[in-house]
Design an enzyme around this catalytic site. Structure first.
Site, mmCIF file in Angstrom:
data_model
loop_
_atom_site.group_PDB
_atom_site.id
_atom_site.type_symbol
_atom_site.label_atom_id
_atom_site.label_comp_id
_atom_site.label_asym_id
_atom_site.label_seq_id
_atom_site.Cartn_x
_atom_site.Cartn_y
_atom_site.Cartn_z
ATOM 1 N N ASP A 158 0.747 -1.174 0.058
ATOM 2 C CA ASP A 158 -0.070 0.107 0.162
ATOM 3 C C ASP A 158 0.938 1.382 -0.001
ATOM 4 O O ASP A 158 2.160 1.229 0.157
ATOM 5 C CB ASP A 158 -0.906 -0.222 1.164
ATOM 6 N N ASP A 219 -10.349 2.713 -3.247
ATOM 7 C CA ASP A 219 -11.002 1.374 -2.465
ATOM 8 C C ASP A 219 -12.434 1.421 -2.998
ATOM 9 O O ASP A 219 -13.232 2.085 -2.567
ATOM 10 C CB ASP A 219 -10.713 1.436 -1.076
#
Ligand SMILES: *[C@@H]1O[C@H](CO)[C@@H](O)[C@H](O)[C@H]1NC(C)=O
Ligand SMILES: *[C@@H]1O[C@H](CO)[C@@H](O)[C@H](O)[C@H]1NC(C)=O
Ligand SMILES: *[C@@H]1O[C@H](CO)[C@@H](O)[C@H](O)[C@H]1NC(C)=O
Length: 435
Positions: A158, A219
């Site tokens: 990430d 997301d």
């Protein structure tokens, strides 16, 4: 016209190079904790759902016992909030000791014993998005080695708490560090999602050389709005994205939320169909212990999975956007086959969309058409008009064979289903199946 598109895409693909670790020649499939279980660390009050080794062994049991693994759903992926807030005395990441008492190595052994793979999560910054220890530039080698020592099979890296300059160094450096461990570890890069997902800020040729898959965009959340927003972004930018996808290197529109709370059955079929068209990774984020039969049958639809996993690995495209709110998507498949999806953005009632294969650029005669969700087949001539009824926010999805040779067509006429059809006039054959 479609063959022109195909040649164009293949030419671009030949120019791009995939990360040379031999992994993910078809889009990866499995389960990923984040969307459904987030950063629930309250094992005292919510022991079944908190991020702990039990959650991952529970999902592994379901994957291996309920028919998922055989279809290709083999990755069991940890996301954020697994780590202890402190590195160990050697500077290595370690799992939270209460929630992962057996350690990550025991978990990877658990997966491998069941024919599954384990994925883990890290972050190219000072902290993970959830505030756990990150992997800044100075820690990349040691963390790659730790993941390899644990015999992990995949890393999602990430990008919270890092800036563009650090990312430009860190993502390639982690790719090198993983390679240097000697263990093939699939590498998922969130880098482009932090840089807007588009050139010139994102260099997709470079990404394809260093990562197996990458998150291009935001997301996913447990809602139809979120699915639609992602779908729109990916198909609005399809010319950029199609060119970079292929075996070993995939665009990742994020997890499947089928089986959660936000989608109707029609919307669930839509997510499955469009993720298959996009050659997208199929990481479910749901509770496999309590999933409904309906959601399960969509996720386990063999033809949808087969389309997703087509060995050519060509990402499909939107070919039509009608004023009626119907959109048509197409993906070329191996053996001269293809997939078609008719999607309705409408919110009124099932829409009767009238078209023909020739209007959709199929002009080589007759084709065998298999409806993915109704599981019915029929032979269809390119010039024959037909109607598909598409539910609001739903899809009709077809697997379309290579053009049927005239002599093979004779055999189809022998098929009981088609016996009533007037010889030479296929028009009669079609309507009952798809109306
Ligand atoms: C590391 O990279 C080399 C050169 O690209 C490749 O041949 C090798 O298979 C890679 N090893 C791993 C473990 O990824
Ligand atoms: C990125 O962060 C580093 C500190 O790690 C800092 O030195 C650099 O100035 C930052 N760059 C940008 C463009 O903000
Ligand atoms: C993008 O990356 C490729 C491969 O690493 C490189 O050859 C190319 O110069 C880069 N393009 C730009 C615009 O930086």
């Amino acid at each position: 016209m479609l063959s022109t598109v195909l040649v164009f895409v293949s030419t671009l693909m030949a120019a791009a190079v995939a990360l040379d670790n031999g992994l993910m020649r078809t889009p990866p499939m499995g389960w990923l904790a984040w969307e459904r279980f987030r950063c629930d660390i309250d094992c005292e009050h919510d022991p079944k759902n908190c991020i702990s080794e039990n959650l991952f062994t529970d999902m592994a049991d379901r994957l291996s016992e309920d028919g998922w693994r055989e279809l290709g759903y083999v990755y069991v992926n940890i996301d954020d909030c697994w780590a202890s807030m402190q590195r160990d005395q050697h500077g290595r990441l370690q799992p939270d000791p209460k929630r992962f008492p057996g350690g990550i190595r025991r978990l990877s052994r658990y997966m491998h014993n069941r024919g599954l793979k384990l994925g883990i999560y890290g972050d190219m910054g000072t902290h993970t998005c959830g505030g756990y220890p990150g992997t800044p530039l100075s820690k990349i080698e040691i963390d790659a080695q730790t993941f390899s020592d644990w015999e992990v099979d995949m890393l999602k890296f990430d990008g919270c708490y890092s800036n563009a300059t650090e990312q430009a160094q860190g993502y390639p450096q982690m790719s090198k560090a993983l390679n240097a461990t000697g263990r093939p570890i699939a590498y998922s890069c969130s880098w482009p999602a932090y840089q807007g997902g588009l050139p010139p800020k994102v260099n997709y040729s470079q990404l394809a050389e260093i990562c197996n898959l990458w998150r291009n965009y935001g997301d996913i959340q447990d809602s139809w709005d979120s699915v639609l927003n992602i779908v729109d972004w990916f198909f609005d930018n399809q010319e950029v994205l199609i060119a970079v996808a292929g075996p070993g290197r995939w665009n990742d529109p994020d997890m499947l939320i089928i089986g959660d709370f936000g989608l109707s059955m029609d919307q669930s079929r839509t997510q499955m169909a469009l993720w298959a068209i996009m050659a997208a990774p199929l990481f479910m984020s749901n509770d496999l212990r309590t999933i409904s039969g309906g959601a399960r049958s969509i996720l386990q639809n063999k033809m949808a999975v087969r389309i997703n996993q087509d060995p050519l690995g060509l990402q499909g495209r939107r070919i039509l956007k009608e004023e009626s709110g119907i959109e048509v998507f197409w993906r070329p498949l191996s053996n001269d086959a293809s997939a078609l999806v008719f999607f309705s953005r409408r919110t009124d009632m099932p829409y009767r969309y009238r078209t023909s294969l020739s209007k959709l650029n199929y002009t080589a005669g007759s084709y065998e058409v298999h409806d993915v969700f109704s599981e019915r087949s029929v032979t269809l001539k390119d010039s024959t008009g037909f109607v598909v009824s598409v539910n609001p926010t739903g899809v009709v999805m077809w697997y379309v064979s290579a053009p049927v040779k005239p002599n093979r067509l004779q055999e189809f006429f022998k098929d009981a289903r088609l016996r009533g059809a007037a010889r030479g006039d296929l028009a009669n054959v079609i309507p009952p199946v798809f109306l």
